[in-house]
Design an enzyme around this catalytic site. Structure first.
Site, short mmCIF file in Angstrom:
data_model
loop_
_atom_site.label_atom_id
_atom_site.label_comp_id
_atom_site.label_asym_id
_atom_site.label_seq_id
_atom_site.Cartn_x
_atom_site.Cartn_y
_atom_site.Cartn_z
N GLU A 221 0.91 3.85 1.85
CA GLU A 221 1.49 4.09 3.20
C GLU A 221 2.78 3.21 3.81
OE1 GLU A 221 -3.15 4.36 3.50
OE2 GLU A 221 -1.47 3.24 2.31
N HIS B 123 0.92 -1.11 0.02
CA HIS B 123 0.00 0.20 -0.04
C HIS B 123 1.01 1.33 -0.16
CE1 HIS B 123 -3.48 -2.02 1.94
NE2 HIS B 123 -3.24 -2.86 1.08
#
Length: 150
Positions: A56, A54
């Site tokens: 992040e 992801h």
């Protein structure tokens, strides 16, 4: 202390790049205490065949590598979509100071939706959270991406 400046535009640019690669258009940037972007990333789960890739997580990995530390106190994360539970837990572990996110994620969010990771007693660090920054732009990117696939 550096005056506040939103870096959501840079996160949106990463989201657009992710969408152009065929990834779900989510982008993230990590900003240091001096206001400088130290890491940026967009989703790469399909490209890397990695469910943890992801935006992040990739930005956290890059920032930690850049700084030679597993923790990022004093750093902020800007992301175009509310972090999922996995990402929220990683942000707490990294000791991110402030989380700024654009669009809410009622289906898979882990901050204001669903499990609300930061409210659990097992969560040893809770960043300041600010939501809704450029939410319409982020929502439009996501809607366009999924509409093109239906």
């Amino acid at each position: 202390m550096t005056p506040f400046r939103s870096h959501m535009g840079a996160a949106l640019a990463e989201a657009r790049a992710a969408g152009a690669r065929g990834e779900v258009p989510v982008g993230a940037v990590i900003v240091g205490p001096d206001g400088r972007i130290v890491a940026r990333a967009g989703n790469r789960t399909r490209e890397l065949h990695d469910p943890t890739a992801h935006a992040e997580i990739l930005a956290l990995r890059a920032a930690c590598a850049e700084l030679g530390s597993q923790r990022l106190p004093g750093h902020d994360l800007y992301v175009t979509l509310e972090p999922c539970p996995m990402c929220a837990a990683a942000l707490a572990s990294a000791r991110i100071a402030r989380l700024y996110y654009a669009a809410a994620d009622p289906k898979s969010g882990g901050v204001a939706q669903g499990p609300r990771i930061f409210t659990h007693p097992q969560c040893h660090h809770v960043p300041e959270v600010y939501d809704g920054i450029c939410a319409r732009d982020a929502e439009a990117l996501l809607k366009e991406f999924f509409a093109a696939r239906r």
